[in-house]
Each structure stands twice: as C-alpha cells, then as structure tokens.
Write a protein that holds these residues in place. Sequence first.
Motif, PDB file in Angstrom:
ATOM      1  N   GLY A 128     -39.314 -15.833  69.244  1.00 33.95           N
ATOM      2  CA  GLY A 128     -38.625 -15.493  67.939  1.00 33.95           C
ATOM      3  C   GLY A 128     -38.498 -13.853  67.884  1.00 33.95           C
ATOM      4  O   GLY A 128     -37.448 -13.307  67.552  1.00 33.95           O
ATOM      5  N   GLU A 129     -39.593 -13.056  68.308  1.00 33.48           N
ATOM      6  CA  GLU A 129     -39.464 -11.724  68.358  1.00 33.48           C
ATOM      7  C   GLU A 129     -38.535 -11.194  69.592  1.00 33.48           C
ATOM      8  O   GLU A 129     -37.601 -10.286  69.405  1.00 33.48           O
ATOM      9  CB  GLU A 129     -40.812 -11.292  68.789  1.00 33.48           C
ATOM     10  N   ILE A 130     -38.679 -11.933  70.538  1.00 33.80           N
ATOM     11  CA  ILE A 130     -37.854 -11.426  71.912  1.00 33.80           C
ATOM     12  C   ILE A 130     -36.103 -11.726  71.495  1.00 33.80           C
ATOM     13  O   ILE A 130     -35.492 -10.903  71.726  1.00 33.80           O
ATOM     14  CB  ILE A 130     -38.293 -12.503  73.154  1.00 33.80           C
ATOM     15  N   LEU A 131     -36.157 -13.190  70.858  1.00 37.68           N
ATOM     16  CA  LEU A 131     -34.428 -13.198  70.821  1.00 37.68           C
ATOM     17  C   LEU A 131     -34.227 -12.617  69.243  1.00 37.68           C
ATOM     18  O   LEU A 131     -32.940 -13.237  68.793  1.00 37.68           O
ATOM     19  CB  LEU A 131     -34.666 -14.810  70.873  1.00 37.68           C
ATOM     20  N   MET A 132     -34.784 -12.061  68.700  1.00 36.20           N
ATOM     21  CA  MET A 132     -34.715 -11.651  67.232  1.00 36.20           C
ATOM     22  C   MET A 132     -33.038 -10.960  67.015  1.00 36.20           C
ATOM     23  O   MET A 132     -32.420 -11.432  66.214  1.00 36.20           O
ATOM     24  CB  MET A 132     -35.381 -10.629  66.668  1.00 36.20           C
ATOM     25  N   PRO A 133     -32.597 -10.151  67.936  1.00 38.14           N
ATOM     26  CA  PRO A 133     -31.310  -9.792  67.837  1.00 38.14           C
ATOM     27  C   PRO A 133     -29.995 -10.593  68.336  1.00 38.14           C
ATOM     28  O   PRO A 133     -28.706 -10.333  68.141  1.00 38.14           O
ATOM     29  CB  PRO A 133     -31.328  -8.527  68.735  1.00 38.14           C
ATOM     30  N   PHE A 134     -30.495 -11.596  68.864  1.00 28.95           N
ATOM     31  CA  PHE A 134     -29.478 -12.815  69.326  1.00 28.95           C
ATOM     32  C   PHE A 134     -29.254 -13.879  68.303  1.00 28.95           C
ATOM     33  O   PHE A 134     -30.461 -14.369  67.749  1.00 28.95           O
ATOM     34  CB  PHE A 134     -29.895 -13.318  70.721  1.00 28.95           C
ATOM     35  N   GLU A 135     -27.850 -14.356  68.224  1.00 29.83           N
ATOM     36  CA  GLU A 135     -27.870 -15.336  67.148  1.00 29.83           C
ATOM     37  C   GLU A 135     -28.217 -16.575  67.538  1.00 29.83           C
ATOM     38  O   GLU A 135     -27.066 -17.471  68.001  1.00 29.83           O
ATOM     39  CB  GLU A 135     -26.295 -15.324  66.696  1.00 29.83           C
ATOM     40  N   THR A 136     -29.467 -17.091  67.787  1.00 30.69           N
ATOM     41  CA  THR A 136     -29.823 -18.216  68.098  1.00 30.69           C
ATOM     42  C   THR A 136     -29.281 -19.627  67.416  1.00 30.69           C
ATOM     43  O   THR A 136     -28.970 -20.412  68.136  1.00 30.69           O
ATOM     44  CB  THR A 136     -31.440 -18.335  68.171  1.00 30.69           C
ATOM     45  N   ALA A 137     -29.029 -19.554  66.429  1.00 26.13           N
ATOM     46  CA  ALA A 137     -28.590 -20.548  65.666  1.00 26.13           C
ATOM     47  C   ALA A 137     -27.139 -20.969  65.938  1.00 26.13           C
ATOM     48  O   ALA A 137     -26.700 -22.229  65.526  1.00 26.13           O
ATOM     49  CB  ALA A 137     -28.386 -20.491  64.094  1.00 26.13           C
ATOM     50  N   LYS A 138     -26.349 -20.284  66.601  1.00 25.62           N
ATOM     51  CA  LYS A 138     -24.976 -20.372  66.892  1.00 25.62           C
ATOM     52  C   LYS A 138     -24.785 -21.063  68.235  1.00 25.62           C
ATOM     53  O   LYS A 138     -23.879 -21.485  68.843  1.00 25.62           O
ATOM     54  CB  LYS A 138     -24.260 -19.077  67.015  1.00 25.62           C
ATOM     55  N   PHE A 139     -25.780 -21.682  69.021  1.00 20.40           N
ATOM     56  CA  PHE A 139     -26.090 -22.109  70.212  1.00 20.40           C
ATOM     57  C   PHE A 139     -26.737 -23.595  70.257  1.00 20.40           C
ATOM     58  O   PHE A 139     -27.449 -23.748  69.444  1.00 20.40           O
ATOM     59  CB  PHE A 139     -26.458 -20.869  71.286  1.00 20.40           C
ATOM     60  N   ILE A 140     -26.196 -24.052  71.247  1.00 17.26           N
ATOM     61  CA  ILE A 140     -27.045 -25.288  71.811  1.00 17.26           C
ATOM     62  C   ILE A 140     -28.154 -24.800  72.737  1.00 17.26           C
ATOM     63  O   ILE A 140     -27.795 -24.201  73.818  1.00 17.26           O
ATOM     64  CB  ILE A 140     -26.176 -26.417  72.292  1.00 17.26           C
ATOM     65  N   TRP A 141     -29.416 -25.002  72.816  1.00 24.63           N
ATOM     66  CA  TRP A 141     -30.449 -24.640  73.871  1.00 24.63           C
ATOM     67  C   TRP A 141     -30.868 -25.747  74.702  1.00 24.63           C
ATOM     68  O   TRP A 141     -31.230 -26.585  74.100  1.00 24.63           O
ATOM     69  CB  TRP A 141     -31.475 -23.975  72.822  1.00 24.63           C
ATOM     70  N   ARG A 142     -30.982 -25.642  75.940  1.00 29.65           N
ATOM     71  CA  ARG A 142     -31.529 -26.383  77.006  1.00 29.65           C
ATOM     72  C   ARG A 142     -32.766 -25.708  77.392  1.00 29.65           C
ATOM     73  O   ARG A 142     -33.053 -24.617  77.659  1.00 29.65           O
ATOM     74  CB  ARG A 142     -30.688 -26.346  78.192  1.00 29.65           C
ATOM     75  N   THR A 143     -33.690 -26.755  77.210  1.00 28.39           N
ATOM     76  CA  THR A 143     -35.074 -26.319  77.561  1.00 28.39           C
ATOM     77  C   THR A 143     -35.613 -27.241  78.747  1.00 28.39           C
ATOM     78  O   THR A 143     -34.974 -28.313  78.711  1.00 28.39           O
ATOM     79  CB  THR A 143     -36.242 -26.543  76.417  1.00 28.39           C
ATOM     80  N   GLY A 144     -36.304 -26.916  79.578  1.00 25.53           N
ATOM     81  CA  GLY A 144     -36.512 -27.722  80.631  1.00 25.53           C
ATOM     82  C   GLY A 144     -37.764 -27.151  81.445  1.00 25.53           C
ATOM     83  O   GLY A 144     -37.853 -26.304  82.102  1.00 25.53           O
ATOM     84  N   GLY A 145     -38.653 -28.285  81.565  1.00 19.52           N
ATOM     85  CA  GLY A 145     -39.735 -27.880  82.645  1.00 19.52           C
ATOM     86  C   GLY A 145     -40.796 -27.032  82.095  1.00 19.52           C
ATOM     87  O   GLY A 145     -41.560 -26.546  82.961  1.00 19.52           O
ATOM     88  N   GLU A 146     -41.062 -26.575  80.730  1.00 22.28           N
ATOM     89  CA  GLU A 146     -41.911 -25.636  80.093  1.00 22.28           C
ATOM     90  C   GLU A 146     -43.151 -26.139  80.087  1.00 22.28           C
ATOM     91  O   GLU A 146     -43.337 -27.189  80.093  1.00 22.28           O
ATOM     92  CB  GLU A 146     -41.489 -25.170  78.748  1.00 22.28           C
ATOM     93  N   GLU A 147     -44.221 -25.177  80.181  1.00 23.40           N
ATOM     94  CA  GLU A 147     -45.473 -25.363  79.653  1.00 23.40           C
ATOM     95  C   GLU A 147     -46.008 -24.303  78.656  1.00 23.40           C
ATOM     96  O   GLU A 147     -46.262 -23.131  79.168  1.00 23.40           O
ATOM     97  CB  GLU A 147     -46.527 -25.155  81.099  1.00 23.40           C
ATOM     98  N   SER A 148     -45.663 -24.517  77.642  1.00 20.64           N
ATOM     99  CA  SER A 148     -45.568 -23.879  76.506  1.00 20.64           C
ATOM    100  C   SER A 148     -46.339 -24.707  75.384  1.00 20.64           C
ATOM    101  O   SER A 148     -45.672 -25.887  75.099  1.00 20.64           O
ATOM    102  CB  SER A 148     -44.390 -23.223  76.046  1.00 20.64           C
ATOM    103  N   TYR A 149     -47.170 -24.250  74.417  1.00 18.71           N
ATOM    104  CA  TYR A 149     -47.916 -25.128  73.507  1.00 18.71           C
ATOM    105  C   TYR A 149     -47.960 -24.752  72.109  1.00 18.71           C
ATOM    106  O   TYR A 149     -48.175 -23.321  71.923  1.00 18.71           O
ATOM    107  CB  TYR A 149     -49.462 -25.308  74.170  1.00 18.71           C
ATOM    108  N   LEU A 150     -47.747 -25.296  71.174  1.00 19.63           N
ATOM    109  CA  LEU A 150     -48.011 -25.013  69.853  1.00 19.63           C
ATOM    110  C   LEU A 150     -49.411 -25.138  69.573  1.00 19.63           C
ATOM    111  O   LEU A 150     -50.167 -25.562  70.194  1.00 19.63           O
ATOM    112  CB  LEU A 150     -47.418 -26.310  68.911  1.00 19.63           C
ATOM    113  N   LEU A 151     -49.884 -23.854  68.775  1.00 16.53           N
ATOM    114  CA  LEU A 151     -51.323 -23.981  68.397  1.00 16.53           C
ATOM    115  C   LEU A 151     -51.385 -24.857  67.152  1.00 16.53           C
ATOM    116  O   LEU A 151     -50.744 -25.302  66.254  1.00 16.53           O
ATOM    117  CB  LEU A 151     -51.442 -22.452  67.948  1.00 16.53           C
ATOM    118  N   LYS A 152     -52.870 -25.598  67.379  1.00 17.19           N
ATOM    119  CA  LYS A 152     -53.312 -26.220  66.411  1.00 17.19           C
ATOM    120  C   LYS A 152     -54.823 -25.680  65.878  1.00 17.19           C
ATOM    121  O   LYS A 152     -55.508 -25.847  66.776  1.00 17.19           O
ATOM    122  CB  LYS A 152     -53.329 -27.723  66.843  1.00 17.19           C
TER     123      LYS A 152
END
Length: 155
Positions: free
Chosen positions: A18-42
């Motif tokens: 969110g911080e990195i992409l703050m100036p980019f209009e993320t909501a206007k796009f379709i996002w492809r994610t693939g092969g990540e290793e990233s985790y939500l915190l619990k």
Amino acid sequence: MERGISFEIPNKYGSLLGEILMPFETAKFIWRTGGEESYLLKGDELGELLFKDEINWLEGRHFKKLIEENNYYLIFTDLKAYPKNKQLDNIKTYEDYLKSECQLVLLIVDSAYVTIYCKDNESLKRLYENAKNKGFDHLQYITDKNDSRANLTVW
C-alpha cells in the motif's frame, strides 16, 4: 529511456505494498498475482497467504483494500496491473511486457528488493518520488543501459 525503478524496503511486516503503490491508481486495474510467498499476519505470527492462489486475478478495489487495510509480511511478490476489459497476458520477459496491455509490474525478492516497471512516465515519476519520500534505500531508475533483469518474475 526510463523503464522503471528499483529500491530496498525494510524487511518487516506492515502494509508496504500500500505504501509503495500509494501514488498509483490501483483500483483502476485488474491485478495478476502469481507464485508469491507473502503472508497475512495473525497476531504476531504469519497467517494465511496474502494472495491465496498460485495465479489469481484481483479486481482493483479488492486489491487496494487488501494491500492497504491489512498487515502482512512480503517474502516474494509478483504483481502485474492491467487495464480493465483488456487482454490479460502472462508476462515473463521485458519484451512480453512491452507487447502486452500490462501497465505496471512490481516484483519483490527476499523481503527487501523491489523492482517496478511502469509504462506511464508520469506514474513512474510519482512512484519514484513516493519511494524517495518514504526513505527507501538505494533508489534508482532502471534504464535501457542499466537493466540487467532477464525475466519479469520472482522465480
């Protein structure tokens, strides 16, 4: 010609996408994610995967909410932004990217090393200024002369 930017982020959890992409209009796009290793915190521990499927398409508003309203830990991240109602291609090389409808590629490797390619020069400048204002380390433009990346994937 400027192709993108690269920099280092702190190796910590938070809402860094969110911080990195703050100036980019993320909501206007379709996002492809693939092969990540990233985790939500619990609590203080890693929980479920941030992006649940190996290859996934996320609508921009959902993507924006996910990256801005959650805390997570990024290890490997491979994101590609496409305009809505356009051809959604699988991009593996810079040449694929140039021929595609994809407007932005964001790669994170080893929790710290960020590479962003962006076709729109004004958006690229805003992303650069944002990274500079956030104090991210080793910020530089990726150009035709210094780009040594062979593939636009994290694996």
